[in-house]
Enzyme design. Structure first.
Site, short mmCIF file in Angstrom:
data_model
loop_
_atom_site.label_atom_id
_atom_site.label_comp_id
_atom_site.label_asym_id
_atom_site.label_seq_id
_atom_site.Cartn_x
_atom_site.Cartn_y
_atom_site.Cartn_z
CG ASN A 39 40.50 -3.11 73.91
OD1 ASN A 39 40.31 -2.65 75.04
ND2 ASN A 39 40.83 -2.35 72.88
CD1 TRP A 40 36.43 -6.82 77.65
CD2 TRP A 40 35.68 -6.30 79.70
NE1 TRP A 40 36.14 -8.00 78.30
CE2 TRP A 40 35.69 -7.71 79.56
CE3 TRP A 40 35.27 -5.74 80.91
CZ2 TRP A 40 35.28 -8.55 80.59
CZ3 TRP A 40 34.87 -6.58 81.93
CH2 TRP A 40 34.87 -7.97 81.77
CE LYS A 41 37.72 -0.99 71.21
NZ LYS A 41 37.60 -0.40 69.89
CD GLU A 48 39.51 2.64 70.20
OE1 GLU A 48 39.55 2.31 71.40
OE2 GLU A 48 38.80 2.05 69.36
CG HIS A 79 43.71 0.13 70.79
ND1 HIS A 79 42.86 1.04 70.20
CD2 HIS A 79 43.15 -1.09 70.58
CE1 HIS A 79 41.85 0.38 69.65
NE2 HIS A 79 42.00 -0.90 69.87
N GLY A 108 35.70 -1.39 65.03
CA GLY A 108 34.40 -0.90 65.45
C GLY A 108 33.51 -0.48 64.29
CD GLU A 122 43.37 -3.96 67.18
OE1 GLU A 122 42.52 -4.79 67.51
OE2 GLU A 122 43.49 -2.86 67.73
CB SER A 174 34.79 -5.77 62.51
OG SER A 174 34.59 -4.37 62.68
N GLY A 233 37.29 -6.19 70.12
CA GLY A 233 36.67 -5.09 70.87
C GLY A 233 35.22 -5.39 71.16
N GLY A 234 34.32 -4.86 70.33
CA GLY A 234 32.88 -4.95 70.55
C GLY A 234 32.38 -6.35 70.90
#
Ligand code: PEP
Length: 249
Positions: free
Chosen positions: A10-12, A97, A95, A171, A165, A211, A232-233
């Protein structure tokens, strides 16, 4: 029953078209022998390029969100139908966010998940508790309710991928322990079993997210309830290939 693992990045809100092109071009040869289903979810504007670059590869492209209506007065939104027409095969739904900053609810998650399935796209539907909810002993109740409401009345639940999640692990560099992650994925499976029966629960794939990195993916994937990861990251560089190739270490 054996479930095919699925690992999605997930590149956001990261990477313009040029940067997306560079990363995808770097990753294509690095993930070509993956045994898991491998998915990249870049921002909307990168999707045409991403679909084009990954044609005839083992990489599937996903969006990070979609609207449940086919068209209409929804300024700034993108319809699932539009994604489908582009060749997008997956879509992340609900998600944390999106829930936190864009007022997504279990009800909208349910409508989006149904629409994605109707369009023959694979929804990656997210759930997970906050730190406060975990610390007050409410994590299970929260996750179970998200599944009961977000995934109610689904025709073929086995086509849904669920991402558990915990919000406190997203993150933050703080991963849930393997046991915590496995236990919570087990809550998801048990709830699906109660809603849709044993066979459906056995077939549905559940990812852990929070993470995930090259150094912890192997042990997470050893857990029986965990069928993959939403990353993500650590999906933003070519090191993502180390996660996708977790079984080759
Ligand atoms: C995510 O955004 O879904 C996520 C799990 O992020 P990170 O891997 O950076 O914690």
């Amino acid at each position: 029953m054996s479930r095919t693992p699925i690992i999605a990045g997930n590149w956001k809100m990261n990477k313009d078209v040029k940067a997306a092109n560079e990363l995808i071009t770097a990753l294509i040869p690095l993930v070509k022998d993956a045994t898991c289903e491998c998915v990249f979810c870049p921002p909307y504007i990168d999707l045409p390029e991403a679909v084009h670059l990954t044609k005839d590869t083992n990489i599937g492209i996903g969006a990070q969100n979609m609207h449940w209506e086919d068209h209409g007065a929804f300024t700034g939104e993108i319809a699932g139908e539009m994604l489908k027409a582009l060749g997008v095969k997956y879509v992340i739904i609900g998600h944390s966010e999106r829930r936190q900053y864009f007022a997504e609810t279990d009800e909208t998650v349910n409508m989006k998940t149904k629409k994605a399935l109707e369009l023959d796209m694979t929804p990656i539907t997210c759930c997970g508790e906050t730190l406060e909810e975990r610390e007050s002993g409410k994590a299970q109740e929260i996750v179970v309710n998200q599944i009961k409401n977000g995934l109610k009345d689904i025709k073929d639940i086995t086509k849904v991928v669920v991402a558990y999640e915990p919000i406190w692990a997203i993150g933050t560099g703080k991963t849930a322990s393997n046991a915590e992650a496995n236990e919570a994925c087990g809550w998801v499976r048990k709830t699906i079993q109660e809603m849709y029966g044993e066979d459906a629960a056995e077939a549905v794939r559940i990812q852990y997210g929070g993470s995930v990195k090259p150094s912890n993916i192997v042990e997470l994937m050893e857990e029986p309830e965990i069928d993959g990861a939403l990353v993500g990251g650590a999906s933003l560089t070519a090191d993502f290939a180390q996660i996708v190739n977790y079984d080759k270490k």
